[in-house]
Design an enzyme around this catalytic site. Structure first.
Site, PDB file in Angstrom:
ATOM      1  CB  CYS A  42      21.378 -16.908 -18.928  1.00  0.00           C
ATOM      2  SG  CYS A  42      22.732 -17.331 -17.820  1.00  0.00           S
ATOM      3  CG  HIS A  58      20.372 -14.314 -14.520  1.00  0.00           C
ATOM      4  ND1 HIS A  58      20.379 -15.170 -13.448  1.00  0.00           N
ATOM      5  CD2 HIS A  58      21.128 -14.918 -15.477  1.00  0.00           C
ATOM      6  CE1 HIS A  58      21.100 -16.235 -13.727  1.00  0.00           C
ATOM      7  NE2 HIS A  58      21.570 -16.114 -14.959  1.00  0.00           N
TER       8      HIS A  58
HETATM    9  O1  L14 Z   1      27.792 -19.537 -20.098  1.00  0.00           O
HETATM   10  O2  L14 Z   1      26.948 -20.295 -13.350  1.00  0.00           O
HETATM   11  O3  L14 Z   1      25.958 -20.554 -20.528  1.00  0.00           O
HETATM   12  O4  L14 Z   1      25.143 -19.164 -13.690  1.00  0.00           O
HETATM   13  C1  L14 Z   1      25.538 -19.565 -17.799  1.00  0.00           C
HETATM   14  C2  L14 Z   1      25.247 -19.776 -16.343  1.00  0.00           C
HETATM   15  C3  L14 Z   1      27.827 -20.471 -17.473  1.00  0.00           C
HETATM   16  C4  L14 Z   1      27.531 -20.618 -15.979  1.00  0.00           C
HETATM   17  C5  L14 Z   1      26.810 -20.178 -19.729  1.00  0.00           C
HETATM   18  C6  L14 Z   1      26.163 -19.725 -14.089  1.00  0.00           C
HETATM   19  C7  L14 Z   1      26.574 -20.519 -18.288  1.00  0.00           C
HETATM   20  C8  L14 Z   1      26.483 -19.616 -15.556  1.00  0.00           C
END
Ligand code: L14
Length: 348
Positions: free
Chosen positions: A132, A252
């Protein structure tokens, strides 16, 4: 989409934070769905879910679930993708995987349509959806790289709890309630469910997202670094990241420092490039206090950019503030957008 052909779609991890947004996005986009199969762990099987006014029953995901599926959207964790994505491909489905399981696999395209849509055509049955934080950053960096050249990126993130799933969002709610009631906060999930220690996220900031690597960076930071180079076809781009979790639910935010190749670039030039970029919205006017925030971007599909400034010492250095809904452009929307592009370009 105006489209006559309809497709059989499976959503793996349909009860999760991203799975729910995938269903909402398929609905909002009026995606050409013929049959819809909602797949989950055995724990959630039997639950009911509405889609376009029809009630669906969740089924446990098995290899056979993918018979007759055209496109399977996976977001049930890396281990589920490792086990079942190849089974789906074997049965003729195209997998769009929203976990980190295949992102750095050389045979798997890692795609943000605004940046590298053409990479889709090299797929061997699996297309990976990037992390993300990476997605929203590269969407903002692409016009800079294309028009000005880009040699260095330093990013610090301010990330929402929903990235770590519904349990993490519940934990923020419970801890906030406890704190305001003068009770002790219980920490069981963040920073990482499976790690040894847990810290409260409410009224706090945690400089750990995902597990630590041997080099002292977290896996989230290394994903941003490695995925950015792969998506942008820029193996020698210098990238560094610090990823921090903050106590809000959605979107984010990122403070991004870039150094461009071209000399004499002005802030106005950078603003107009960002303002014209696909999928990116410029919200930048200090005189009216205009800039994006997690709350202002939540629920929207675009990436929002503001606070564009020239570095005061480094002639080719600029600072930007990049915000996007982590569950939409960061996950569900980017996946559905890939599916739309696959159909439009006939790359199925
Ligand atoms: O890599 O804890 O797709 O916010 C993205 C969100 C891994 C965990 C990924 C989190 C996730 C992350």
């Amino acid at each position: 989409m105006t489209q006559s052909k309809l497709y059989n779609i499976a959503v793996v991890g349909a009860t999760g934070a991203v799975g729910q947004k995938m269903l909402e996005t398929l609905e909002d986009r009026d995606f050409p769905v013929n049959e819809l199969k909602l797949l989950s762990s055995s724990r959630s099987a039997g639950k009911k879910q509405m889609f376009k006014g029809t009630e669906y029953t969740l089924e446990e995901a098995t290899p056979e679930s993918f018979e007759n599926i055209d496109i399977a959207l996976f977001s049930a964790g890396g281990s589920v993708s490792k086990k079942l994505a190849p089974e789906a491909v074997k049965r003729g489905a195209l997998v769009i995987d929203n976990t980190s399981a295949y992102r750095m696999d050389e045979k798997v395209p890692l795609v943000v349509p605004e940046v590298n849509e053409e990479d889709i055509q090299n797929h061997n049955g699996i297309i990976a959806n990037p992390n993300c934080s990476t997605i929203q950053m590269v969407a903002a960096l692409e016009p800079i790289k294309t028009h000005l050249g880009l040699n260095r990126v330093i990013v610090s993130t301010y990330q929402a709890v929903s990235g770590a799933g519904n349990e993490a969002a519940d934990e923020l709610r419970d801890q906030s309630q406890a704190f305001l009631n003068g009770e002790e906060m219980q920490a069981n999930i963040l920073p990482v469910g499976g790690d040894k220690k847990h810290y409260p996220i409410a009224f706090n900031a945690l400089p750990q997202i995902d597990v630590f690597q041997e080099n002292g960076y977290t896996f989230e930071e290394m994903k941003m670094i490695n995925e950015t180079k792969k998506i942008m076809h820029a193996p020698s781009l210098q990238v560094s990241a610090t990823c921090v979790r903050l106590p809000f639910f959605t979107s984010h935010a990122e403070s991004v420092y870039v150094e461009v190749d071209k000399a004499g670039v002005t802030v106005e030039e950078l603003k107009s490039l960002i303002g014209e970029a696909d999928g990116v919205v410029l919200e930048d006017d200090p005189s009216t206090q205009t800039y994006p925030t997690p709350l202002s971007s939540a629920g929207k599909r675009e990436v929002f950019v503001g606070r564009i400034r020239k570095d005061l010492d480094q002639e080719n250095g600029f600072h930007l503030w990049v915000v996007s809904d982590n569950l939409l452009k960061g996950a569900a929307w980017n996946s559905v957008q890939i599916a739309e592009r696959v159909i439009a370009r006939q790359w199925l």
